[in-house]
Design an enzyme around this catalytic site. Structure first.
Site, PDB file in Angstrom:
ATOM      1  CE  LYS A  74      44.601  37.755  45.455  1.00 31.92           C
ATOM      2  NZ  LYS A  74      44.278  37.779  46.899  1.00 31.92           N
ATOM      3  N   GLY A 178      37.257  52.867  51.961  1.00 30.02           N
ATOM      4  CA  GLY A 178      36.741  51.869  51.022  1.00 30.02           C
ATOM      5  C   GLY A 178      35.557  51.117  51.607  1.00 30.02           C
ATOM      6  N   GLY A 180      33.707  48.702  49.891  1.00 27.57           N
ATOM      7  CA  GLY A 180      33.401  47.578  48.996  1.00 27.57           C
ATOM      8  C   GLY A 180      32.806  46.439  49.807  1.00 27.57           C
TER       9      GLY A 180
HETATM   10  N1  PHE Z   1      40.396  37.208  48.606  1.00 29.64           N
HETATM   11  C1  PHE Z   1      40.790  36.255  49.586  1.00 29.64           C
HETATM   12  C2  PHE Z   1      42.044  36.742  50.308  1.00 29.64           C
HETATM   13  O1  PHE Z   1      42.724  37.669  49.862  1.00 29.64           O
HETATM   14  C3  PHE Z   1      41.057  34.968  48.920  1.00 29.64           C
HETATM   15  C4  PHE Z   1      40.250  33.780  49.312  1.00 29.64           C
HETATM   16  C5  PHE Z   1      39.122  33.866  50.066  1.00 29.64           C
HETATM   17  C6  PHE Z   1      40.680  32.559  48.913  1.00 29.64           C
HETATM   18  C7  PHE Z   1      38.439  32.731  50.434  1.00 29.64           C
HETATM   19  C8  PHE Z   1      40.014  31.416  49.257  1.00 29.64           C
HETATM   20  C9  PHE Z   1      38.901  31.492  50.020  1.00 29.64           C
HETATM   21  O2  PHE Z   1      42.392  36.229  51.348  1.00 29.64           O
END
Ligand code: PHE
Length: 343
Positions: A74, A178, A180
């Protein structure tokens, strides 16, 4: 001292933006680590670090349970409360992120998350190729949030079948906390399926969407305890606290917010109230499943969507395993992730 679980953590003051840029790689055991880039405000950059560590670990489990040959990581850009983030500084922060990712030589790739968009991924791509979900005109699979929503709807069908005897969401009342990017798409999909909805967001402008969908509106402090068949946490994490559990009025909880539990022990309190909780990292895998299927494995959009819908079966199996073993779905999902990581 508790052991360091993560393979690598980079914390750097972004040379362009001056902002704390944090990249955490939790595991590459199953393959390249993936996980979105979050740009969010924190009281202290260390809170952003904590967030990155937890979210990266959760991505490892998300990929493992989804059957993806990827690990978890992350990125967090921790914006100090009160700092002004204009477009230029934001773009600088994204380039700072791109440089950190480039230095990792493909061990980690990012994508959108809370506070970032597919257009932001184009800015990151100025510095590194290891980025998912750029807009289609830039060769990416675009916005992942509708696919995350599709996966959550699949998870909801599985939990409703077990809990209420039918997967038909048109028979249910759902409380969405939420609206969003994921929550908004989900509200639309659920309204289309004929569900009765009560929704909420910290941004009052989202009342327009509620009206358009014929959904009831609740204030943000009331949505978690709304009377509904299923509570759908679709905003930030940490909402399921010791204090809130005794006041819940739902039969099940399943939603896309990452890290919903304020602390691990809350799982037992939820179970003790007879409420079924679907682990967030199982319900929220649709976006990452879709993006990787299309961008890494060259699948067609319909095939990728088929995989996302497979979350219905995955959740069903986790709930059934928990039931027959007398454990929680959290325990069953964790055991599945551990088994896949060990193989
Ligand atoms: N925000 C996405 C998740 O938490 C992360 C992500 C999405 C990474 C698409 C790569 C491709 O799963």
């Amino acid at each position: 001292m508790s052991a360091l679980e993560h393979e690598e953590i980079i914390v750097r003051t972004g040379p362009r933006s001056g902002l704390p840029v944090i990249v955490a790689i939790h595991s590459t055991r199953l393959g390249q680590a993936v996980g979105g880039c979050r740009i969010w405000r924190y009281d202290h950059w260390r809170d952003g670090l904590d967030d990155a560590l937890r979210l990266a670990a959760s991505m490892t489990r998300k990929c493992a349970v989804a059957g993806l040959a990827n690990g978890g990581g992350k990125t967090v850009v921790a914006v100090p409360n009160g700092a002004v983030l204009d477009d230029a500084r934001r773009a600088d922060a994204l380039r700072d992120v791109g440089d950190v990712i480039a230095s990792l030589d493909g061990r980690y790739a990012t994508g959108p998350d809370v506070g970032t968009t597919p257009a932001d991924m184009v800015t990151i791509s100025e510095r590194t190729e290891h980025v998912f979900c750029q807009p289609p005109e830039h060769g990416g699979s675009g916005d992942s949030s509708p696919h995350t929503a599709t996966g959550v709807a699949a998870a909801l069908r599985a939990v409703c079948e077990r809990r209420f005897g039918s997967p038909d969401l048109g028979k249910r009342r759902l409380a969405i906390a939420g609206l969003g990017s994921v929550g908004g798409h989900l509200a639309r999909q659920l309204a289309d399926a004929g569900a009765s909805l009560v929704v909420s967001d910290i941004d009052p402008i989202k009342q327009d969407l509620a009206k358009e969908l014929g959904a009831d509106w609740a204030e943000p402090d009331a949505i978690l305890t709304a009377d509904a068949d299923v509570l759908v946490p679709a905003a930030l994490g940490g909402v399921l606290t010791r204090d809130i559990v005794p006041r819940l009025r739902c039969g099940a909880i399943a939603g896309p917010a990452n890290n919903q539990l304020a602390e691990p022990a809350v799982v037992d309190l939820i179970q003790g109230r007879g409420i079924t909780w679907v682990p967030d990292y199982v319900a929220s895998a649709g976006g990452v499943i879709y993006a990787l299927s299309v961008e890494l494995h060259n699948e067609t959009p319909p095939d990728a969507t088929g995989r996302v819908r497979g979350i219905e079966r995955a959740v069903g199996e986790i709930l059934d395993t928990a039931d027959s073993n007398g454990t929680t779905p959290a325990e069953a999902a964790r055991a599945l992730a551990t088994e896949r990581l060990r193989r």
